[in-house]
Write an enzyme that holds these catalytic residues in place. Structure first.
Site, PDB file in Angstrom:
ATOM      1  N   ARG A 246       0.848  -1.209   0.000  1.00 25.73           N
ATOM      2  CA  ARG A 246       0.000   0.000   0.000  1.00 25.73           C
ATOM      3  C   ARG A 246       0.880   1.253   0.000  1.00 25.73           C
ATOM      4  N   GLY A 247       0.239   2.388  -0.258  1.00 28.27           N
ATOM      5  CA  GLY A 247       0.959   3.663  -0.242  1.00 28.27           C
ATOM      6  C   GLY A 247       2.004   3.741  -1.343  1.00 28.27           C
TER       7      GLY A 247
ATOM      8  N   GLY B 100       8.025   1.729   6.415  1.00 32.76           N
ATOM      9  CA  GLY B 100       8.362   2.741   7.407  1.00 32.76           C
ATOM     10  C   GLY B 100       7.127   3.197   8.168  1.00 32.76           C
ATOM     11  N   ILE B 101       7.379   3.787   9.339  1.00 31.89           N
ATOM     12  CA  ILE B 101       6.292   4.264  10.201  1.00 31.89           C
ATOM     13  C   ILE B 101       6.646   5.641  10.780  1.00 31.89           C
ATOM     14  N   THR B 102       5.632   6.317  11.306  1.00 30.53           N
ATOM     15  CA  THR B 102       5.868   7.541  12.094  1.00 30.53           C
ATOM     16  C   THR B 102       5.295   7.325  13.493  1.00 30.53           C
TER      17      THR B 102
ATOM     18  N   GLN C  63       9.506  15.153  14.889  1.00 26.78           N
ATOM     19  CA  GLN C  63      10.009  13.944  14.220  1.00 26.78           C
ATOM     20  C   GLN C  63      11.501  13.690  14.492  1.00 26.78           C
TER      21      GLN C  63
ATOM     22  N   TYR D 272      11.978   9.985  13.620  1.00 29.71           N
ATOM     23  CA  TYR D 272      11.824   9.700  12.190  1.00 29.71           C
ATOM     24  C   TYR D 272      12.943  10.347  11.370  1.00 29.71           C
TER      25      TYR D 272
ATOM     26  N   PRO E  88      11.316  11.420  -0.815  1.00 23.49           N
ATOM     27  CA  PRO E  88      10.045  12.037  -1.187  1.00 23.49           C
ATOM     28  C   PRO E  88       9.734  13.208  -0.262  1.00 23.49           C
TER      29      PRO E  88
HETATM   30  N1  CAA Z   1       6.632  24.333  13.894  1.00 20.95           N
HETATM   31  C1  CAA Z   1       6.642  25.088  15.012  1.00 20.95           C
HETATM   32  N2  CAA Z   1       5.758  24.900  16.022  1.00 20.95           N
HETATM   33  C2  CAA Z   1       4.856  23.913  15.888  1.00 20.95           C
HETATM   34  C3  CAA Z   1       4.814  23.085  14.758  1.00 20.95           C
HETATM   35  C4  CAA Z   1       5.742  23.345  13.734  1.00 20.95           C
HETATM   36  N3  CAA Z   1       5.772  22.599  12.606  1.00 20.95           N
HETATM   37  N4  CAA Z   1       3.824  22.188  14.914  1.00 20.95           N
HETATM   38  C5  CAA Z   1       3.263  22.428  16.113  1.00 20.95           C
HETATM   39  N5  CAA Z   1       3.871  23.481  16.695  1.00 20.95           N
HETATM   40  C6  CAA Z   1       3.575  24.082  17.989  1.00 20.95           C
HETATM   41  C7  CAA Z   1       2.096  24.176  18.249  1.00 20.95           C
HETATM   42  O1  CAA Z   1       1.573  25.329  17.616  1.00 20.95           O
HETATM   43  C8  CAA Z   1       2.026  24.240  19.772  1.00 20.95           C
HETATM   44  O2  CAA Z   1       2.315  25.538  20.177  1.00 20.95           O
HETATM   45  P1  CAA Z   1       1.643  26.160  21.505  1.00 20.95           P
HETATM   46  O3  CAA Z   1       2.066  25.246  22.624  1.00 20.95           O
HETATM   47  O4  CAA Z   1       2.213  27.527  21.574  1.00 20.95           O
HETATM   48  O5  CAA Z   1       0.173  26.107  21.230  1.00 20.95           O
HETATM   49  C9  CAA Z   1       3.211  23.371  20.181  1.00 20.95           C
HETATM   50  O6  CAA Z   1       4.042  23.234  19.018  1.00 20.95           O
HETATM   51  C10 CAA Z   1       2.833  21.962  20.667  1.00 20.95           C
HETATM   52  O7  CAA Z   1       1.786  21.502  19.894  1.00 20.95           O
HETATM   53  P2  CAA Z   1       0.736  20.435  20.444  1.00 20.95           P
HETATM   54  O8  CAA Z   1       0.515  20.574  21.911  1.00 20.95           O
HETATM   55  O9  CAA Z   1      -0.432  20.486  19.525  1.00 20.95           O
HETATM   56  O10 CAA Z   1       1.549  19.109  20.287  1.00 20.95           O
HETATM   57  P3  CAA Z   1       1.022  17.638  20.356  1.00 20.95           P
HETATM   58  O11 CAA Z   1       1.711  16.945  21.454  1.00 20.95           O
HETATM   59  O12 CAA Z   1      -0.469  17.582  20.324  1.00 20.95           O
HETATM   60  O13 CAA Z   1       1.594  17.061  18.979  1.00 20.95           O
HETATM   61  C11 CAA Z   1       1.855  16.944  16.590  1.00 20.95           C
HETATM   62  C12 CAA Z   1       0.990  17.421  17.748  1.00 20.95           C
HETATM   63  C13 CAA Z   1       2.144  15.448  16.714  1.00 20.95           C
HETATM   64  C14 CAA Z   1       3.153  17.708  16.579  1.00 20.95           C
HETATM   65  C15 CAA Z   1       1.003  17.255  15.344  1.00 20.95           C
HETATM   66  O14 CAA Z   1       0.957  18.632  15.200  1.00 20.95           O
HETATM   67  C16 CAA Z   1       1.570  16.654  14.083  1.00 20.95           C
HETATM   68  O15 CAA Z   1       1.294  15.505  13.752  1.00 20.95           O
HETATM   69  N6  CAA Z   1       2.345  17.439  13.333  1.00 20.95           N
HETATM   70  C17 CAA Z   1       2.856  16.993  12.035  1.00 20.95           C
HETATM   71  C18 CAA Z   1       4.274  16.528  12.135  1.00 20.95           C
HETATM   72  C19 CAA Z   1       4.679  16.125  10.750  1.00 20.95           C
HETATM   73  O16 CAA Z   1       4.866  16.949   9.867  1.00 20.95           O
HETATM   74  N7  CAA Z   1       4.796  14.818  10.529  1.00 20.95           N
HETATM   75  C20 CAA Z   1       5.054  14.309   9.218  1.00 20.95           C
HETATM   76  C21 CAA Z   1       4.204  13.075   9.004  1.00 20.95           C
HETATM   77  S1  CAA Z   1       4.218  12.518   7.307  1.00 20.95           S
HETATM   78  C22 CAA Z   1       5.747  11.905   7.090  1.00 20.95           C
HETATM   79  O17 CAA Z   1       6.523  11.760   8.003  1.00 20.95           O
HETATM   80  C23 CAA Z   1       6.140  11.521   5.710  1.00 20.95           C
HETATM   81  C24 CAA Z   1       7.354  12.223   5.275  1.00 20.95           C
HETATM   82  O18 CAA Z   1       8.445  11.621   5.320  1.00 20.95           O
HETATM   83  C25 CAA Z   1       7.255  13.565   4.670  1.00 20.95           C
HETATM   84  P1  NAP Z   2       2.034   3.781   4.432  1.00 19.19           P
HETATM   85  O1  NAP Z   2       1.007   4.181   3.457  1.00 19.19           O
HETATM   86  O2  NAP Z   2       1.778   3.931   5.890  1.00 19.19           O
HETATM   87  O3  NAP Z   2       2.460   2.244   4.111  1.00 19.19           O
HETATM   88  C1  NAP Z   2       3.440   1.650   4.883  1.00 19.19           C
HETATM   89  C2  NAP Z   2       3.770   0.273   4.367  1.00 19.19           C
HETATM   90  O4  NAP Z   2       4.856  -0.248   5.154  1.00 19.19           O
HETATM   91  C3  NAP Z   2       2.632  -0.718   4.521  1.00 19.19           C
HETATM   92  O5  NAP Z   2       2.706  -1.672   3.472  1.00 19.19           O
HETATM   93  C4  NAP Z   2       2.950  -1.396   5.860  1.00 19.19           C
HETATM   94  O6  NAP Z   2       2.388  -2.702   5.995  1.00 19.19           O
HETATM   95  C5  NAP Z   2       4.465  -1.471   5.776  1.00 19.19           C
HETATM   96  N1  NAP Z   2       5.109  -1.585   7.084  1.00 19.19           N
HETATM   97  C6  NAP Z   2       5.041  -0.710   8.122  1.00 19.19           C
HETATM   98  N2  NAP Z   2       5.737  -1.192   9.173  1.00 19.19           N
HETATM   99  C7  NAP Z   2       6.258  -2.389   8.780  1.00 19.19           C
HETATM  100  C8  NAP Z   2       7.043  -3.382   9.423  1.00 19.19           C
HETATM  101  N3  NAP Z   2       7.454  -3.238  10.681  1.00 19.19           N
HETATM  102  N4  NAP Z   2       7.379  -4.490   8.715  1.00 19.19           N
HETATM  103  C9  NAP Z   2       6.968  -4.636   7.434  1.00 19.19           C
HETATM  104  N5  NAP Z   2       6.235  -3.745   6.776  1.00 19.19           N
HETATM  105  C10 NAP Z   2       5.865  -2.635   7.445  1.00 19.19           C
HETATM  106  O7  NAP Z   2       3.400   4.578   4.188  1.00 19.19           O
HETATM  107  P2  NAP Z   2       3.879   5.409   2.918  1.00 19.19           P
HETATM  108  O8  NAP Z   2       3.417   6.783   3.066  1.00 19.19           O
HETATM  109  O9  NAP Z   2       3.573   4.654   1.681  1.00 19.19           O
HETATM  110  O10 NAP Z   2       5.464   5.416   3.183  1.00 19.19           O
HETATM  111  C11 NAP Z   2       6.315   4.458   2.609  1.00 19.19           C
HETATM  112  C12 NAP Z   2       7.748   4.877   2.898  1.00 19.19           C
HETATM  113  O11 NAP Z   2       7.982   6.160   2.344  1.00 19.19           O
HETATM  114  C13 NAP Z   2       8.082   4.994   4.379  1.00 19.19           C
HETATM  115  O12 NAP Z   2       9.407   4.573   4.614  1.00 19.19           O
HETATM  116  C14 NAP Z   2       7.946   6.456   4.651  1.00 19.19           C
HETATM  117  O13 NAP Z   2       8.726   6.860   5.751  1.00 19.19           O
HETATM  118  C15 NAP Z   2       8.474   7.014   3.351  1.00 19.19           C
HETATM  119  N6  NAP Z   2       8.038   8.366   3.053  1.00 19.19           N
HETATM  120  C16 NAP Z   2       6.705   8.657   2.978  1.00 19.19           C
HETATM  121  C17 NAP Z   2       6.324   9.948   2.656  1.00 19.19           C
HETATM  122  C18 NAP Z   2       4.891  10.372   2.551  1.00 19.19           C
HETATM  123  O14 NAP Z   2       4.662  11.569   2.458  1.00 19.19           O
HETATM  124  N7  NAP Z   2       3.946   9.449   2.517  1.00 19.19           N
HETATM  125  C19 NAP Z   2       7.291  10.929   2.447  1.00 19.19           C
HETATM  126  C20 NAP Z   2       8.633  10.590   2.542  1.00 19.19           C
HETATM  127  C21 NAP Z   2       8.986   9.298   2.840  1.00 19.19           C
HETATM  128  P3  NAP Z   2       0.840  -2.887   6.489  1.00 19.19           P
HETATM  129  O15 NAP Z   2       0.011  -2.511   5.293  1.00 19.19           O
HETATM  130  O16 NAP Z   2       0.738  -4.319   6.843  1.00 19.19           O
HETATM  131  O17 NAP Z   2       0.652  -1.954   7.639  1.00 19.19           O
END
Ligand code: CAA
Ligand code: NAP
Length: 240
Positions: A12-13, A84-86, A144, A147, A177
């Site tokens: 998936r993904g 991968g996971i977050t 992160q 991560y 990505p």
């Molecule tokens: N920059 C600066 N400040 C930030 C911020 C940012 N990016 N994000 C949140 N903050 C601030 C908030 O505004 C808040 O400020 P105040 O305390 O002044 O209100 C403070 O940080 C703490 O925020 P929360 O109490 O809401 O924190 P939380 O414990 O509830 O956590 C979170 C929330 C997990 C951080 C949530 O905001 C989140 O998921 N953020 C996204 C993080 C992200 O970008 N993850 C990427 C996932 S996808 C991926 O990983 C794929 C990839 O490779 C690209």
């Molecule tokens: P996703 O949609 O959450 O899919 C994750 C996939 O990884 C699923 O097939 C899952 O299996 C598998 N997986 C997770 N943990 C595993 C484990 N412990 N052992 C074996 N398989 C496992 O994620 P995605 O967004 O496609 O991301 C794929 C990769 O790209 C990750 O490494 C991620 O960090 C990277 N990435 C993603 C983004 C983005 O924006 N999406 C950006 C940059 C990098 P199940 O289906 O069984 O759960």
């Protein structure tokens, strides 16, 4: 004879798009997953690509799973470490468990996936190691620390493997990505996601197929001299 490709998290993904694209290019493809049996079954039904279930964080399970794939499909020539996971949390709230789970899956998982296939690639004098890193490994990201550490680690892994594998015809590269429309990104709270999209000059999330095309290129014979590199695909969000 068609080469064999292994894609972890290939059901998936982004991994799903990679598995499908490699199949279109004529490779025998094996896709792995962790626990979502329903999605994996639907994926196999739709694509005819075989799926295998193991946890990439477990070395012995990876070794046994890879041996099974090689028995059924042949020696693995291309390995895409994509699973991968977050477990996002601001550092002051991040638990040791959140740290460890991400390290075990995203970083040790790459070792566990590549290490068992590496000797065969060396013997056969051909291999492609492609690791899916992230923009957040290049630039860091709020909430992160875990991560970003793993995704920066991926870049160190491929740069080192590239030097070890070059004379054996093996290349090792990373794809970074940006934010791509998958369940991983959809899990980010909507408001936060909107603010992320606003920071992408392209004005949109990327599509999984846009990452898959980077992978099929790196897997091809044409990419033999590209080794230890990083391809960024992020809509101009960051220049790493
Ligand atoms: N920059 C600066 N400040 C930030 C911020 C940012 N990016 N994000 C949140 N903050 C601030 C908030 O505004 C808040 O400020 P105040 O305390 O002044 O209100 C403070 O940080 C703490 O925020 P929360 O109490 O809401 O924190 P939380 O414990 O509830 O956590 C979170 C929330 C997990 C951080 C949530 O905001 C989140 O998921 N953020 C996204 C993080 C992200 O970008 N993850 C990427 C996932 S996808 C991926 O990983 C794929 C990839 O490779 C690209
Ligand atoms: P996703 O949609 O959450 O899919 C994750 C996939 O990884 C699923 O097939 C899952 O299996 C598998 N997986 C997770 N943990 C595993 C484990 N412990 N052992 C074996 N398989 C496992 O994620 P995605 O967004 O496609 O991301 C794929 C990769 O790209 C990750 O490494 C991620 O960090 C990277 N990435 C993603 C983004 C983005 O924006 N999406 C950006 C940059 C990098 P199940 O289906 O069984 O759960």
């Amino acid at each position: 004879m068609a080469r064999t490709a292994l894609v972890t998290g290939g059901s998936r993904g982004i991994g799903e798009a990679i598995s499908k694209a490699l199949k279109v290019e004529g490779y025998n493809v094996a896709a792995t997953y962790a626990g979502n049996d329903e999605k994996a079954a639907a994926f196999t039904e739709a694509t005819g690509i075989k799926t295998y279930k193991w946890n990439v964080a477990d070395y012995e399970a990876s070794k046994a799973g890879i041996a099974k794939v090689e028995e059924e499909l042949g020696p693995i020539d291309i390995v895409v470490a994509n699973a991968g996971i977050t477990r996002d949390a601001p550092f002051h709230k991040m638990s040791p468990e959140q740290w460890q789970e991400v390290i075990d899956t995203n970083l040790t998982g790459v070792f566990n996936t590549v290490h068992p296939v590496w000797p065969g690639m060396r013997e056969r004098k051909f291999g492609r190691v492609i690791v899916i890193s992230s923009i957040n490994g290049q630039k860091g990201q709020f909430a992160q620390v875990n991560y970003a550490a793993t995704k920066a680690g991926d870049i160190g892994i491929v740069r080192s493997l590239a030097q070890e594998g070059a004379r054996a015809g093996i290349t090792a590269n990373a794809v970074c990505p940006g934010y791509i429309a998958t369940e991983m990104v959809m899990a980010v709270p909507e408001k936060v996601r909107e603010s992320i999209v606003a920071q992408i000059p392209a004005g949109r999330l990327g599509e999984p197929e846009e990452i898959a095309r980077c992978v099929t290129f790196l897997a091809s014979d044409d990419a033999q001299f590209i080794n230890g590199s990083t391809i960024s695909a992020n809509g101009a969000q960051f220049f790493g």
